[in-house]
Write a protein that holds these residues in place. Structure first.
Motif, PDB file in Angstrom:
ATOM      1  N   GLY A 108       0.791  -1.218   0.000  1.00 40.95           N
ATOM      2  CA  GLY A 108       0.000   0.000   0.000  1.00 40.95           C
ATOM      3  C   GLY A 108       0.821   1.264   0.000  1.00 40.95           C
ATOM      4  O   GLY A 108       2.059   1.235  -0.034  1.00 40.95           O
ATOM      5  N   PHE A 109       0.111   2.373   0.049  1.00 37.01           N
ATOM      6  CA  PHE A 109       0.710   3.698   0.110  1.00 37.01           C
ATOM      7  C   PHE A 109       0.274   4.363   1.410  1.00 37.01           C
ATOM      8  O   PHE A 109      -0.846   4.160   1.868  1.00 37.01           O
ATOM      9  CB  PHE A 109       0.252   4.563  -1.070  1.00 37.01           C
ATOM     10  CG  PHE A 109       0.692   4.041  -2.395  1.00 37.01           C
ATOM     11  CD1 PHE A 109       1.970   4.277  -2.854  1.00 37.01           C
ATOM     12  CD2 PHE A 109      -0.181   3.302  -3.175  1.00 37.01           C
ATOM     13  CE1 PHE A 109       2.378   3.789  -4.074  1.00 37.01           C
ATOM     14  CE2 PHE A 109       0.215   2.814  -4.400  1.00 37.01           C
ATOM     15  CZ  PHE A 109       1.506   3.053  -4.851  1.00 37.01           C
ATOM     16  N   SER A 110       1.158   5.176   1.972  1.00 37.78           N
ATOM     17  CA  SER A 110       0.807   5.858   3.210  1.00 37.78           C
ATOM     18  C   SER A 110       1.293   7.297   3.189  1.00 37.78           C
ATOM     19  O   SER A 110       2.243   7.635   2.485  1.00 37.78           O
ATOM     20  CB  SER A 110       1.397   5.122   4.417  1.00 37.78           C
ATOM     21  OG  SER A 110       2.791   4.998   4.292  1.00 37.78           O
ATOM     22  N   TYR A 111       0.620   8.105   3.955  1.00 38.62           N
ATOM     23  CA  TYR A 111       1.015   9.485   4.189  1.00 38.62           C
ATOM     24  C   TYR A 111       1.478   9.553   5.640  1.00 38.62           C
ATOM     25  O   TYR A 111       0.716   9.238   6.559  1.00 38.62           O
ATOM     26  CB  TYR A 111      -0.160  10.438   3.947  1.00 38.62           C
ATOM     27  CG  TYR A 111       0.181  11.877   4.165  1.00 38.62           C
ATOM     28  CD1 TYR A 111       0.899  12.581   3.218  1.00 38.62           C
ATOM     29  CD2 TYR A 111      -0.193  12.523   5.327  1.00 38.62           C
ATOM     30  CE1 TYR A 111       1.229  13.915   3.410  1.00 38.62           C
ATOM     31  CE2 TYR A 111       0.125  13.851   5.543  1.00 38.62           C
ATOM     32  CZ  TYR A 111       0.837  14.532   4.575  1.00 38.62           C
ATOM     33  OH  TYR A 111       1.162  15.856   4.779  1.00 38.62           O
ATOM     34  N   ILE A 112       2.722   9.930   5.856  1.00 40.21           N
ATOM     35  CA  ILE A 112       3.341   9.893   7.176  1.00 40.21           C
ATOM     36  C   ILE A 112       3.593  11.317   7.651  1.00 40.21           C
ATOM     37  O   ILE A 112       4.055  12.165   6.882  1.00 40.21           O
ATOM     38  CB  ILE A 112       4.668   9.119   7.123  1.00 40.21           C
ATOM     39  CG1 ILE A 112       4.434   7.733   6.540  1.00 40.21           C
ATOM     40  CG2 ILE A 112       5.298   9.015   8.498  1.00 40.21           C
ATOM     41  CD1 ILE A 112       5.689   7.057   6.095  1.00 40.21           C
ATOM     42  N   ASN A 113       3.307  11.571   8.939  1.00 39.18           N
ATOM     43  CA  ASN A 113       3.507  12.882   9.518  1.00 39.18           C
ATOM     44  C   ASN A 113       4.274  12.748  10.832  1.00 39.18           C
ATOM     45  O   ASN A 113       3.740  12.226  11.810  1.00 39.18           O
ATOM     46  CB  ASN A 113       2.165  13.573   9.747  1.00 39.18           C
ATOM     47  CG  ASN A 113       2.316  14.981  10.247  1.00 39.18           C
ATOM     48  OD1 ASN A 113       3.347  15.610  10.064  1.00 39.18           O
ATOM     49  ND2 ASN A 113       1.287  15.479  10.892  1.00 39.18           N
ATOM     50  N   PHE A 114       5.539  13.190  10.849  1.00 38.76           N
ATOM     51  CA  PHE A 114       6.349  13.198  12.059  1.00 38.76           C
ATOM     52  C   PHE A 114       6.098  14.478  12.836  1.00 38.76           C
ATOM     53  O   PHE A 114       5.794  15.522  12.248  1.00 38.76           O
ATOM     54  CB  PHE A 114       7.848  13.130  11.708  1.00 38.76           C
ATOM     55  CG  PHE A 114       8.341  11.766  11.366  1.00 38.76           C
ATOM     56  CD1 PHE A 114       8.847  10.932  12.344  1.00 38.76           C
ATOM     57  CD2 PHE A 114       8.302  11.313  10.073  1.00 38.76           C
ATOM     58  CE1 PHE A 114       9.312   9.680  12.035  1.00 38.76           C
ATOM     59  CE2 PHE A 114       8.760  10.053   9.742  1.00 38.76           C
ATOM     60  CZ  PHE A 114       9.268   9.235  10.736  1.00 38.76           C
ATOM     61  N   ASP A 115       6.257  14.400  14.139  1.00 38.09           N
ATOM     62  CA  ASP A 115       6.171  15.570  15.004  1.00 38.09           C
ATOM     63  C   ASP A 115       7.308  16.536  14.646  1.00 38.09           C
ATOM     64  O   ASP A 115       8.389  16.124  14.236  1.00 38.09           O
ATOM     65  CB  ASP A 115       6.299  15.118  16.457  1.00 38.09           C
ATOM     66  CG  ASP A 115       5.853  16.168  17.442  1.00 38.09           C
ATOM     67  OD1 ASP A 115       5.756  17.354  17.079  1.00 38.09           O
ATOM     68  OD2 ASP A 115       5.593  15.799  18.604  1.00 38.09           O
ATOM     69  N   GLU A 116       7.066  17.834  14.806  1.00 39.55           N
ATOM     70  CA  GLU A 116       8.093  18.833  14.489  1.00 39.55           C
ATOM     71  C   GLU A 116       9.287  18.767  15.437  1.00 39.55           C
ATOM     72  O   GLU A 116      10.338  19.324  15.139  1.00 39.55           O
ATOM     73  CB  GLU A 116       7.479  20.227  14.486  1.00 39.55           C
ATOM     74  CG  GLU A 116       6.542  20.450  13.325  1.00 39.55           C
ATOM     75  CD  GLU A 116       5.958  21.836  13.296  1.00 39.55           C
ATOM     76  OE1 GLU A 116       6.283  22.664  14.174  1.00 39.55           O
ATOM     77  OE2 GLU A 116       5.153  22.097  12.390  1.00 39.55           O
TER      78      GLU A 116
END
Length: 171
Positions: A108-116
């Motif tokens: 699959g595909f994912s959108y990843i968001n790390f904390d700043e």
């Protein structure tokens, strides 16, 4: 914003193609709800991951899942805790099935968001998921199993590995 639009278009195209290839004679529920608890590793960092997903059975061997995951990560090197969010579209394919259990591949595909706190400039983007899961208790509406998913992303500070238990309920 371009990346989000790109993901939406890919999800739409993928869902149309998968639904059009659907078998009409499936004897199981079409929709599932999944809850997962797992350990997540990012390079040398580690943490607990909480995951929920809504799945759709395209046929007896293939399904598509929309997944939301949130992890609280700990970095011993930087001595901080940070959040990691992941939104994914994953396709599962059953390649080993018995009466009461099955083994499935995950792509699959994912959108990843790390904390700043951990990545200040480029803290979000796309990833590619590859994994495997095994599910038990197939004769019931409530299933359980084990799941391992590896996510590759060019901006991540290390490889993302997620392994843990999943619980599925056929709606």
């Amino acid at each position: 914003m371009k990346k989000v639009n790109y993901i939406i278009v890919l999800a739409f195209i993928l869902s149309i193609n998968l639904i059009s290839a659907q078998d009409e004679k499936t004897d199981t529920s079409k929709f599932t709800f999944r809850f997962g608890l797992s350990e997540q590793l990012v390079g040398k960092d580690f943490g607990e991951n909480f995951e929920v997903a809504l799945g759709y059975a395209i046929n007896n061997d293939m399904g598509i899942d929309l997944t939301l995951a949130n992890a609280t990560m700990r970095s011993k090197e930087l001595d901080i805790n940070y959040k990691l969010d992941k939104y994914a579209i994953q396709v599962t394919y059953d390649f080993g099935k018995s009466e009461n259990s099955k083994l499935e591949s995950i792509v699959g595909f994912s959108y990843i968001n790390f904390d700043e706190k951990i990545l200040e400039d480029d803290n979000n983007g796309l990833g590619i998921d590859i994994g495997v899961q095994t599910i038990f208790n197939l004769k019931s509406r409530f299933n359980y199993g084990l799941r391992i998913v590896s996510t590759y992303s060019s901006f991540s500070p290390g490889g993302i590995l997620n392994a843990g238990a999943i619980f599925t309920y056929k709606i």
